[in-house]
Design a protein around this motif. Structure first.
Motif, mmCIF file in Angstrom:
data_model
loop_
_atom_site.group_PDB
_atom_site.id
_atom_site.type_symbol
_atom_site.label_atom_id
_atom_site.label_comp_id
_atom_site.label_asym_id
_atom_site.label_seq_id
_atom_site.Cartn_x
_atom_site.Cartn_y
_atom_site.Cartn_z
ATOM 1 N N MET A 1 0.826 -1.198 0.000
ATOM 2 C CA MET A 1 0.000 0.000 0.000
ATOM 3 C C MET A 1 0.865 1.255 0.000
ATOM 4 O O MET A 1 0.702 2.163 -0.806
ATOM 5 C CB MET A 1 -0.906 -0.029 1.252
ATOM 6 N N SER A 2 1.810 1.262 0.911
ATOM 7 C CA SER A 2 2.680 2.428 1.039
ATOM 8 C C SER A 2 3.501 2.627 -0.237
ATOM 9 O O SER A 2 3.671 3.749 -0.702
ATOM 10 C CB SER A 2 3.590 2.247 2.264
ATOM 11 N N GLU A 3 3.922 1.502 -0.794
ATOM 12 C CA GLU A 3 4.675 1.544 -2.045
ATOM 13 C C GLU A 3 3.844 2.215 -3.137
ATOM 14 O O GLU A 3 4.281 3.109 -3.845
ATOM 15 C CB GLU A 3 5.041 0.095 -2.452
ATOM 16 N N HIS A 4 2.562 1.778 -3.164
ATOM 17 C CA HIS A 4 1.629 2.276 -4.165
ATOM 18 C C HIS A 4 1.360 3.768 -3.936
ATOM 19 O O HIS A 4 1.355 4.571 -4.858
ATOM 20 C CB HIS A 4 0.338 1.465 -4.059
ATOM 21 N N LEU A 5 1.182 4.124 -2.669
ATOM 22 C CA LEU A 5 0.902 5.508 -2.307
ATOM 23 C C LEU A 5 2.032 6.427 -2.734
ATOM 24 O O LEU A 5 1.815 7.514 -3.244
ATOM 25 C CB LEU A 5 0.740 5.632 -0.783
ATOM 26 N N ASN A 6 3.227 5.947 -2.514
ATOM 27 C CA ASN A 6 4.362 6.833 -2.719
ATOM 28 C C ASN A 6 4.808 6.957 -4.164
ATOM 29 O O ASN A 6 5.239 8.005 -4.584
ATOM 30 C CB ASN A 6 5.542 6.380 -1.863
ATOM 31 N N ASN A 7 4.628 5.872 -4.912
ATOM 32 C CA ASN A 7 5.246 5.933 -6.229
ATOM 33 C C ASN A 7 4.344 5.647 -7.422
ATOM 34 O O ASN A 7 4.654 6.034 -8.529
ATOM 35 C CB ASN A 7 6.442 4.982 -6.266
ATOM 36 N N GLY A 8 3.191 4.985 -7.128
ATOM 37 C CA GLY A 8 2.347 4.619 -8.252
ATOM 38 C C GLY A 8 1.652 5.807 -8.868
ATOM 39 O O GLY A 8 1.584 6.890 -8.300
ATOM 40 N N LYS A 9 1.099 5.620 -10.060
ATOM 41 C CA LYS A 9 0.260 6.630 -10.710
ATOM 42 C C LYS A 9 -1.075 6.686 -9.976
ATOM 43 O O LYS A 9 -1.649 5.659 -9.660
ATOM 44 C CB LYS A 9 0.024 6.226 -12.171
ATOM 45 N N VAL A 10 -1.563 7.886 -9.725
ATOM 46 C CA VAL A 10 -2.827 8.020 -8.996
ATOM 47 C C VAL A 10 -3.834 8.797 -9.834
ATOM 48 O O VAL A 10 -3.513 9.839 -10.393
ATOM 49 C CB VAL A 10 -2.599 8.753 -7.652
ATOM 50 N N ALA A 62 6.736 13.531 -6.353
ATOM 51 C CA ALA A 62 5.882 14.695 -6.552
ATOM 52 C C ALA A 62 5.399 14.824 -7.986
ATOM 53 O O ALA A 62 4.464 15.572 -8.270
ATOM 54 C CB ALA A 62 6.613 15.967 -6.124
ATOM 55 N N ALA A 63 6.007 14.099 -8.893
ATOM 56 C CA ALA A 63 5.570 14.150 -10.287
ATOM 57 C C ALA A 63 4.233 13.433 -10.452
ATOM 58 O O ALA A 63 3.478 13.707 -11.380
ATOM 59 C CB ALA A 63 6.623 13.525 -11.178
#
Lengths: 151, 500
Positions: A1-10, A62-63
């Motif tokens: 989850m944290s991995e997804h939160l921090n780096n995945g496309k949202v 941040a991108a």
């Protein structure tokens, strides 16, 4: 989850303090297949940290800013209008479409939201069918139909 | 009577024409009007009817003699001051006669007449008489001034400009301060003033001003405080002053100010209450609706995801849950609408009522299909808030449609009636009506006279109507009979015309 939160496309950030309400919203979005990359945050403070990559979100890329923010008006700590004001006055976040999803029909709230640059203001219908329909229409419009500005 | 350079009227009374002729010869000169008669009766007639400045009276006359004529003249108010010169041939009755007439201007001439002495006596008596008359006139004028001053309700006085001693003061002082004129004269104004007043007077006296005004607290003889407004003309170190008791006015002013302060306090309180209400309705709108949505939503989610695990009875119950949640949502919406109405400022513009009602009827025709025959009479116009008055008609007409829908031939009549200073509007139907004993409940929030099964509704519509009409300064009421229909009335004030 944290991995997804921090780096995945949202696609969507849903900022809503009431977990039940959040579940209803997510369910409505899921029916249109729009909730695959959705982040649910509990209040305005968390949203600001998320967008600015500060606090527990230090290190988030941040991108990868969301394509849509769905914001509740009345939240603990930093409420919807304050968040709106901050992110619309910040160059890094002012282009992200923000939809206010709220129970308030108060003219004062509506006027103030538009003054602060909200992109859309939706009053939550009480009946579930109406609610699902409203959320679906809103999600389809902002994520499929609407063209956003690439940062 | 206008006097042209004071002509002297001299009456000559003598029974002998020759004597009259002699006197006329001696006395004739410009500025004198000589009137001559030959007996006492004639003399009295003239003296009592016109202004005479001097009478030369022959003592020995047939009929009424000179003394008798004089006695009558002296006893009459009009002629009592007229000087008389007796003309007589003898000295014999002299002493006796003198006694009777000591007070008046009286003199004697003895025949034969000496022209110089005659002229001298006449001119002296005329002059004396003239002076006396002027004095009397002046006295009269003075008396009038005194009356004027002493009958004034205001204190009129002369005060010495540096010692502040009263030199003159009118009778009003007795009524106003309880002191006699004698007590006041020679006393200092400062004795009657409050400390603040004394300081004010000293300050005013320090710099010469020809005229000035001031207000000061004074004390009566009984030590009662009285507020005086003073108006002073300052001439040659004397204050010509008029003091007016304005205690009552001051008290009234104070009361008005006090009332205003109370009003302001109440207003502040009202504003606070309104703010609290606003906050209250805000949280009602947000916080009360959210859980309802969850109840509704989760009931729906059970039906969608777990329908297979539920029998028909369980599904019916879930439906009841949803229905009630929706009903409560409606109640909250209506309550909010009602509370918003209370906070709304109303505008007042001329409203054309027929034009206002027409679109509402069209709208209701489209939104609620019905077979009701609606008749609209010519409606009187007045001023009000068009949006709010539309809401009133919307609620009343939709009520009328709703409650007459079960009739064979439902009918609604919309009309108005002009009264002296208001207009009464009405919406009548031939529907279900109600029992008049419950009429007082009609306009309360959430008050209903019919069950939801009979007629749907939340019971807010008429409460909103009442709120709007009361805000306009009008009244609402209803008349009805069960089964025969109802009439709802509201009154609005006529347009106020300014008095001029």
């Amino acid at each position: 989850m944290s991995e997804h939160l921090n780096n995945g496309k949202v696609d969507i950030v849903l900022c809503e303090d009431n977990a039940d309400e959040a579940e209803l919203t997510i369910r409505a979005l899921s029916k249109q297949g729009l909730a695959n990359s959705l982040v649910h945050l509990k209040d305005g403070e968390e949203l600001l940290h998320y967008l600015n990559c500060t606090g527990t979100y230090t290190g988030r890329n941040a991108a990868n800013q969301p394509r849509l923010i769905i914001l509740d008006l009345k939240m603990p700590k930093v409420d919807g209008l304050e968040v709106l004001k901050k992110l619309k006055s910040d160059n890094r976040t002012c282009m992200i479409p923000v939809v206010l999803l709220t129970s308030s029909k108060e003219e004062k709230d509506i006027r103030e939201s538009y003054m602060l640059g909200v992109n859309s203001y939706i009053v939550k219908p009480v009946d579930f069918e109406g609610y699902v329909k409203a959320i679906s229409t809103m999600g389809l419009y902002w994520l499929i139909l609407n063209q956003t500005c690439q940062m | 009577m206008m006097e042209k350079q004071a002509e002297d009227h001299i009456l000559i009374v003598d029974d002998k024409i020759n004597n009259i002729y002699v006197l006329e010869e001696i006395l004739r000169q410009p500025g004198r009007n000589l009137i001559s008669v030959t007996n006492g009766n004639e003399a009295l007639k003239i003296a009592l009817h016109q202004e005479i400045d001097l009478i030369l009276l022959d003592v020995q006359m047939p009929g009424m003699d000179g003394f008798e004529v004089a006695q009558i003249l002296k006893s009459n108010k009009r002629t009592s001051e007229t000087p008389i010169i007796f003309v007589t041939a003898e000295l014999k009755d002299h002493k006796f006669v003198m006694k009777g007439f000591e007070e008046g201007a009286i003199d004697y001439l003895y025949k034969p007449l000496n022209p110089e002495i005659t002229e001298a006596k006449v001119s002296v008596l005329l002059q004396l008489h003239r002076q006396q008359r002027e004095l009397m006139e002046k006295n009269q004028a003075l008396e009038n001034y005194a009356l004027l001053i002493n009958n004034s309700a205001d204190l009129i006085c002369i005060i010495h400009g540096s010692s502040f001693l009263f030199e003159e003061v009118n009778d009003a002082v007795h009524t106003l301060l309880g002191y006699t004129v004698q007590e006041m004269k020679g006393s200092s104004l400062l004795n009657y003033l409050s400390e603040e007043g004394q300081a004010r007077v000293k300050q005013l006296a320090a710099v010469y001003q020809p005229e000035f005004l001031f207000e000061a607290l004074m004390y009566t003889k009984n030590n009662e405080p009285r507020f005086f407004s003073w108006n002073v003309v300052h001439k040659q170190n004397l204050w010509f002053a008029i003091g007016r008791d304005i205690t009552r006015q001051k008290k009234a002013d104070f009361e008005i100010k006090e009332l205003n302060r109370n009003l302001e306090r109440n207003l502040a309180q009202l504003q606070l209450t309104n703010k609290e209400l606003e906050a209250f309705s805000y949280s009602v709108s947000h916080d009360l609706r959210a859980p309802l949505r969850s109840i509704n939503g989760y009931a729906q989610m059970i039906q969608e995801d777990h329908a297979h695990a539920f029998n028909d009875e369980a599904k019916r119950m879930l439906n009841v849950i949803s229905k009630n949640a929706q009903k409560m949502g409606m109640l909250i919406d209506d309550l909010l609408a009602f509370s918003r109405m209370g906070r709304k400022e109303i505008t007042r513009v001329p409203v054309e009522f027929n034009k206002l009602v027409e679109p509402i009827i069209t709208e209701l025709k489209n939104s609620t299909p019905h077979k009701t025959k609606i008749t609209v009479q010519a409606l009187h116009n007045t001023q009000g808030d068009p949006a709010l008055l539309s809401q009133v008609y919307m609620n009343l007409i939709s009520n009328a449609i709703k409650y007459s829908a079960k009739k064979e031939a439902p009918e609604i009549e919309i009309g108005a009636e002009e009264k002296e200073d208001e207009i009464i509007y009405y919406v009548k139907d031939n529907g279900a009506g109600f029992d008049m004993q419950y009429a007082h409940k009609l306009f309360g929030v959430f008050q209903r006279l019919h069950s939801n099964e009979e007629f749907e509704g939340t019971g807010v519509g008429l409460a909103i109507v009442q709120r709007i009409i009361v805000k306009h300064g009008g009244k609402v009421w209803a008349e009805a009979k069960p089964g025969e229909g109802a009439a709802f009335y509201f009154s609005l004030p006529k347009i106020n015309k300014p008095p001029i």
